[in-house]
Write a protein that holds these residues in place. Structure first.
Motif, short mmCIF file in Angstrom:
data_model
loop_
_atom_site.label_atom_id
_atom_site.label_comp_id
_atom_site.label_asym_id
_atom_site.label_seq_id
_atom_site.Cartn_x
_atom_site.Cartn_y
_atom_site.Cartn_z
N GLY A 81 10.70 -5.10 7.90
CA GLY A 81 9.18 -4.88 8.45
C GLY A 81 8.45 -4.75 9.05
N SER A 82 8.73 -6.12 9.58
CA SER A 82 7.68 -5.94 10.62
C SER A 82 8.04 -4.78 11.72
N LYS A 83 9.67 -4.87 11.75
CA LYS A 83 10.41 -4.06 12.51
C LYS A 83 10.00 -2.58 12.65
N GLN A 84 9.62 -2.65 11.40
CA GLN A 84 9.93 -1.31 11.36
C GLN A 84 8.28 -0.67 11.98
N ALA A 85 7.73 -1.54 11.07
CA ALA A 85 5.80 -1.18 11.88
C ALA A 85 5.93 -1.22 13.46
N ASP A 86 7.07 -1.89 14.00
CA ASP A 86 6.20 -2.03 14.89
C ASP A 86 6.74 -0.64 16.16
N THR A 102 2.14 3.63 -13.36
CA THR A 102 3.50 2.89 -12.49
C THR A 102 4.01 4.64 -12.13
N THR A 103 4.25 4.27 -10.11
CA THR A 103 5.22 5.36 -9.79
C THR A 103 5.67 5.04 -8.61
N THR A 104 7.06 5.82 -9.29
CA THR A 104 8.24 5.10 -8.01
C THR A 104 8.66 7.09 -7.70
N MET A 105 10.10 7.06 -6.90
CA MET A 105 10.55 7.99 -6.58
C MET A 105 9.56 8.69 -5.47
N LEU A 106 9.28 7.13 -4.76
CA LEU A 106 8.09 7.78 -2.96
C LEU A 106 9.05 7.70 -2.48
N ARG A 107 8.82 8.59 -1.67
CA ARG A 107 9.09 8.51 -0.23
C ARG A 107 8.97 7.51 1.12
N PRO A 108 9.32 7.25 1.77
CA PRO A 108 8.68 5.88 2.17
C PRO A 108 7.06 6.37 3.09
N GLY A 109 6.48 5.39 3.27
CA GLY A 109 5.32 5.92 3.76
C GLY A 109 5.06 4.58 4.69
N TRP A 110 3.37 4.45 4.39
CA TRP A 110 2.40 3.37 5.53
C TRP A 110 1.47 2.23 4.26
N LEU A 111 1.68 1.38 4.44
CA LEU A 111 -0.27 0.50 3.50
C LEU A 111 -1.26 0.70 4.63
N ARG A 112 -0.92 1.42 5.72
CA ARG A 112 -1.89 1.13 6.75
C ARG A 112 -1.66 2.19 7.38
N LYS A 113 -2.92 2.27 8.22
CA LYS A 113 -2.55 3.70 9.45
C LYS A 113 -2.17 3.39 10.78
N ASN A 114 -1.38 1.73 10.73
CA ASN A 114 -0.75 1.62 11.80
C ASN A 114 0.72 1.24 11.76
N GLY A 115 1.05 2.31 10.37
CA GLY A 115 2.42 2.43 10.11
C GLY A 115 3.03 0.47 10.12
N VAL A 116 2.46 0.04 8.69
CA VAL A 116 2.52 -1.16 8.32
C VAL A 116 3.60 0.01 7.06
N VAL A 127 -11.38 2.27 10.60
CA VAL A 127 -10.93 2.81 11.51
C VAL A 127 -8.94 2.51 12.05
N THR A 128 -8.63 2.99 11.97
CA THR A 128 -7.12 2.76 12.57
C THR A 128 -7.07 1.51 13.02
N PRO A 129 -5.98 1.02 12.83
CA PRO A 129 -5.97 -0.10 13.64
C PRO A 129 -5.40 -0.27 14.52
N PRO A 130 -4.92 -1.73 16.01
CA PRO A 130 -4.22 -1.16 16.51
C PRO A 130 -2.98 -1.88 15.87
N LYS A 131 -1.84 -1.17 17.35
CA LYS A 131 -0.41 -1.88 16.54
C LYS A 131 -0.15 -3.18 16.76
N GLY A 132 0.14 -3.30 15.73
CA GLY A 132 0.21 -5.14 15.38
C GLY A 132 -0.56 -5.55 14.80
N ASP A 133 -1.55 -5.20 13.59
CA ASP A 133 -2.25 -5.93 13.39
C ASP A 133 -1.65 -5.83 12.08
#
Length: 257
Positions: free
Chosen positions: A86-91, A180-194, A70-76
């Motif tokens: 990173g926390s600021k961006q996740a928020d 080994t992967t480089t040249m990524l654009r920004p993304g999320w480690l989890r569905k809630n924006g981490v 499931v998608t975790p709640p915001k702030g988890d």
């Protein structure tokens, strides 16, 4: 399993971790002595593959259920070693953003509950497709120069790792795919924006095992190194079970915005 871990010690998550490894280059030549007949042309990465990763595989979520199924709640953000930036961006994430493609980038894609279809696109390129998010990755054994533009799946350079001391002769089963992967654009480690940033480098180890009952398992160990948003490397170990065919394959695209 997910936690912060520094360095190559992350390979302790997989069964080949205790072995000293020989790296096979894009030509199939071993960096510490190639097995094969004297004078024979080098094998392609496909022909030199010590394990067969091809076929259909399905995620088996036996850990971190609340962050994956499931998608975790915001702030988890529990267990992710985020720094203050990173926390600021996740928020900045909002529930209306759920399902966006940022959650399906290379740093997190194999952690998403999904089916995976792995094939050889050519002698030097292993293609990894997912039905969740409808993504395609290419693990290139002859990677060439990095592309000019960053992308969700980035630029993945692949190599085979084998135990030292493999005797000369035909390729003997047993080993690991390292990507080994480089040249990524920004993304999320989890569905809630981490978040992970464009500075992230992703190192993965793909291992195949057979269970006593004959089931085939794929274990993908992913190490995300991101000095911008993480205080240390973020490591996960994801499990997949082999399926007989693609009968349950059901691609579903992610949201572009």
């Amino acid at each position: 399993m997910s936690y912060g871990l520094r360095g190559r010690t992350a390979t302790a998550l997989v069964g080949t971790a205790a072995l000293v490894l020989t790296v096979y280059t894009s030509s199939g030549q071993a960096a510490q002595g190639r097995g094969g007949a004297p004078g024979a042309p080098p094998l392609s990465p496909w022909a030199a593959a010590p394990i067969d990763l091809t076929g259909y595989w399905v995620s088996v979520v036996n850990e971190d259920w609340r962050w994956r199924m499931v998608t975790p709640p915001k702030g988890d953000y529990a267990s992710v070693p985020l720094n203050p930036e990173g926390s600021k961006q996740a928020d900045t994430w909002q529930p209306t953003m759920d399902g966006q493609c940022e959650a399906y980038g290379a740093a997190a894609l194999m952690r998403i509950p999904t089916r995976v279809h792995i094939t050889w696109e050519n002698d030097n390129t292993l293609k990894v497709e997912t039905d969740a998010g409808q993504q395609t990755r290419r693990m290139k054994f002859s990677p060439g120069p990095a592309p000019a533009e960053r992308s969700l799946q980035g630029h993945s350079a692949a190599e085979w790792e084998r135990p030292v001391g493999v005797p000369r002769g035909p390729v003997i089963p047993g080993g690991t795919l390292k990507a080994t992967t480089t040249m990524l654009r920004p993304g999320w480690l989890r569905k809630n924006g981490v978040p992970y940033s464009e500075d992230a480098q992703v190192t993965e180890y793909y291992d195949r095992f057979q269970a006593p009952n004959g089931d085939e398992w794929l274990v993908v160990t992913t190490i995300v190194h991101d000095p911008k948003y993480l205080t240390q490397d973020f490591v996960t170990s994801s499990h997949f079970k082999r399926e007989a065919d693609g009968a349950k394959w059901s691609p579903s695209p992610c949201k572009t915005a």
